[in-house]
Design an enzyme around this catalytic site. Structure first.
Site: not given
Length: 153
Positions: A65-68
């Protein structure tokens, strides 16, 4: 909060071409860049890479779950991608990652950002859902599987 509030069918990639972590991140960013011309896929990828420097968002069981956070983004938005072959995403369990949910939040949205991450994480703990997505025939079926499972909660 429902995942379908920030994931749309046109943001689902049924078969990622990328085989390296950096390329997966960029490929996940392309649908968002296409819908939000103020951001390039490269800029979006940089946001995800900055978060990855803190530690991999590969949560194990074939899921990442890459996030930013993005300044100027009006609302939570995401993309989903599948790699049947799997990618070394430096996941906590050391196994290849197959399912990727990239999440972008407005810059000052800690609460909603964390709620969305928790919801995605809870949804993808379901092994039956993960297996069904890996076997799905196309993007529409993947989106339907996610939406149907999400509606149960």
């Amino acid at each position: 909060m429902k995942i379908t509030e920030f994931l749309s069918p046109d943001a689902v990639i049924g078969s990622l071409d990328a085989r390296e972590k950096k390329d997966v991140l960029e490929e996940l960013c392309r649908p968002l860049a296409a819908r939000n011309p103020q951001y390039t896929a490269e800029r979006l990828r940089e946001v995800l890479e900055d978060r990855e420097k803190l530690g991999s968002t590969g949560i194990g069981e074939g899921v990442a779950i890459p996030h930013g956070k993005l300044p100027g983004l009006p609302a939570l938005t995401g993309t989903f991608g599948r790699s049947v072959e799997g990618v070394d995403f430096e996941a906590i369990d050391g196994k290849p990652t197959h399912l990727f949910f990239a999440l972008f939040a407005p810059e000052n949205s800690a609460g909603i950002h964390l709620k969305a991450l928790a919801r995605i994480s809870r949804l993808f703990k379901n092994a039956q859902l993960r297996n069904a997505i890996l076997k799905a025939s196309d993007e529409r079926e993947i989106f339907r599987l996610i939406a149907d499972e999400d509606a149960k909660y």
